[in-house]
Write an enzyme that holds these catalytic residues in place. Structure first.
Site, PDB file in Angstrom:
ATOM      1  N   ASP A  67       0.825  -1.210   0.000  1.00 51.42           N
ATOM      2  CA  ASP A  67       0.000   0.000   0.000  1.00 51.42           C
ATOM      3  C   ASP A  67       0.859   1.259   0.000  1.00 51.42           C
ATOM      4  OD1 ASP A  67       0.951  -0.436   2.571  1.00 51.42           O
ATOM      5  OD2 ASP A  67      -1.014  -0.842   3.437  1.00 51.42           O
ATOM      6  N   HIS A 138      -7.080  -5.092  10.527  1.00 55.91           N
ATOM      7  CA  HIS A 138      -6.880  -4.917   9.085  1.00 55.91           C
ATOM      8  C   HIS A 138      -5.576  -5.536   8.604  1.00 55.91           C
ATOM      9  CE1 HIS A 138      -4.888  -0.737   9.929  1.00 55.91           C
ATOM     10  NE2 HIS A 138      -3.935  -1.599   9.691  1.00 55.91           N
ATOM     11  N   GLU A 143      -9.686  -2.015   5.834  1.00 50.03           N
ATOM     12  CA  GLU A 143     -10.325  -1.705   7.102  1.00 50.03           C
ATOM     13  C   GLU A 143     -11.605  -2.534   7.269  1.00 50.03           C
ATOM     14  OE1 GLU A 143      -8.482  -0.183   8.967  1.00 50.03           O
ATOM     15  OE2 GLU A 143      -8.013   1.883   8.442  1.00 50.03           O
TER      16      GLU A 143
HETATM   17  P1  PGA Z   1       2.179  -1.323  12.770  1.00 45.24           P
HETATM   18  O1  PGA Z   1       0.952  -1.346  11.731  1.00 45.24           O
HETATM   19  O2  PGA Z   1       3.154  -2.321  12.260  1.00 45.24           O
HETATM   20  O3  PGA Z   1       2.753   0.071  12.686  1.00 45.24           O
HETATM   21  O4  PGA Z   1       1.615  -1.666  14.086  1.00 45.24           O
HETATM   22  C1  PGA Z   1       0.480  -2.565  11.310  1.00 45.24           C
HETATM   23  C2  PGA Z   1      -0.632  -2.394  10.306  1.00 45.24           C
HETATM   24  O5  PGA Z   1      -1.382  -1.408  10.410  1.00 45.24           O
HETATM   25  O6  PGA Z   1      -0.761  -3.254   9.428  1.00 45.24           O
END
Ligand code: PGA
Length: 261
Positions: A67, A138, A143
């Site tokens: 993404d 997610h 989401e």
């Molecule tokens: P993070 O985010 O590794 O910063 O906790 C994970 C995600 O949102 O997939």
């Protein structure tokens, strides 16, 4: 789904990196799907160490990232292109032009996502997809409410994700509200999935992913339908799993067998 539960994120990251290194050794032209966020950083450090120790070369590897924030240029220090260069690509022998991140400034996002998916297909699909998990369950920016059949597209971040990611920006208002993201359906096409989850704030998401029903409310739960998904957790992230002792024992056996092959 195999679940590897380690005491620390360092130990879990090392084991996850072993799977990636083993794949690239057996297939030097492997296609990797890569993730950003704080979670994979430690695993990337292990891959950098393996590369420096000449245990593995990434010269023939091609990569596609999950993404990118919509509206951020690749030079922005919170863009995911910038993150990947900083945390992995600039420290290993991968050829930069073989690394792909969605263009957050594309004139026409529909064309951007269509050509991104077409390029992955032309490369033969993703051999191994690295994933983190959001506190709301997610994967990538899929989401709650994202279709489990979704494809790469533009998405809107939830207030929870904006809050979670605000720590990387000066203030929450600076977090982009939208992103281009691979869909759950796109991710599910990867031949192997390696998901990492660390910390107590991921415990509910991990519980939902592993022991909840398959639901678009927790998009990571789609991995229950994947034939080759590996989850690497630290003790805190695994703490709410009902069958954690069983998963840990079974996961260790499975990983040992996999790495012995
Ligand atoms: P993070 O985010 O590794 O910063 O906790 C994970 C995600 O949102 O997939």
């Amino acid at each position: 789904m195999e679940i590897i539960i380690c005491k620390t994120k360092e130990e879990a990251s090392r084991k996850a990196a072993d799977l990636v290194t083993a794949l690239v050794k057996s297939n030097p032209k492997a296609v990797l799907g890569l993730a950003t966020g704080s979670t994979p950083v430690e695993m990337y450090k292990c891959l950098i160490a393996d590369n420096k120790a000449k245990k593995v070369s990434f010269k023939g590897v091609r990569s596609w990232n999950l993404d990118e924030y919509w509206g951020l240029p690749p030079t922005h220090d919170q863009s995911y292109r910038y993150f990947m260069d900083e945390n992995l690509f600039d420290s290993i022998d991968i050829v930069k032009k073989n690394t792909h991140v969605l263009n957050g400034l594309a004139k026409d996002w529909k064309k951007e996502v269509a050509s991104y998916e077409a390029a992955i297909k032309k490369a033969g699909g993703i051999d191994l997809q690295v994933l983190g998990i959001g506190s709301d369950g997610h994967i990538a920016f899929n989401e709650p409410g994202s279709s489990l059949a979704s494809r790469t597209r533009i998405v809107s971040l939830t207030p929870q994700t904006i809050k979670d990611n605000a720590r990387f920006f000066k203030k929450a208002a600076d977090v982009p509200r939208q992103a281009l993201s691979m869909g759950v359906g796109s991710i599910m096409e990867a031949k192997r999935i390696v998901l990492l989850a660390f910390g107590a704030n991921k415990a509910d998401a991990v519980k939902g992913m592993v022991e909840g029903g398959v639901s678009q409310f927790c998009t990571a739960s789609a991995l229950q339908m994947h034939q080759d998904a590996w989850v690497f957790c630290d003790a805190a992230a695994a703490s709410k799993l009902k069958l954690k002792k069983y998963y840990a024992w079974r996961g260790d056996e499975a990983l040992k067998a996999e790495l012995a092959d």
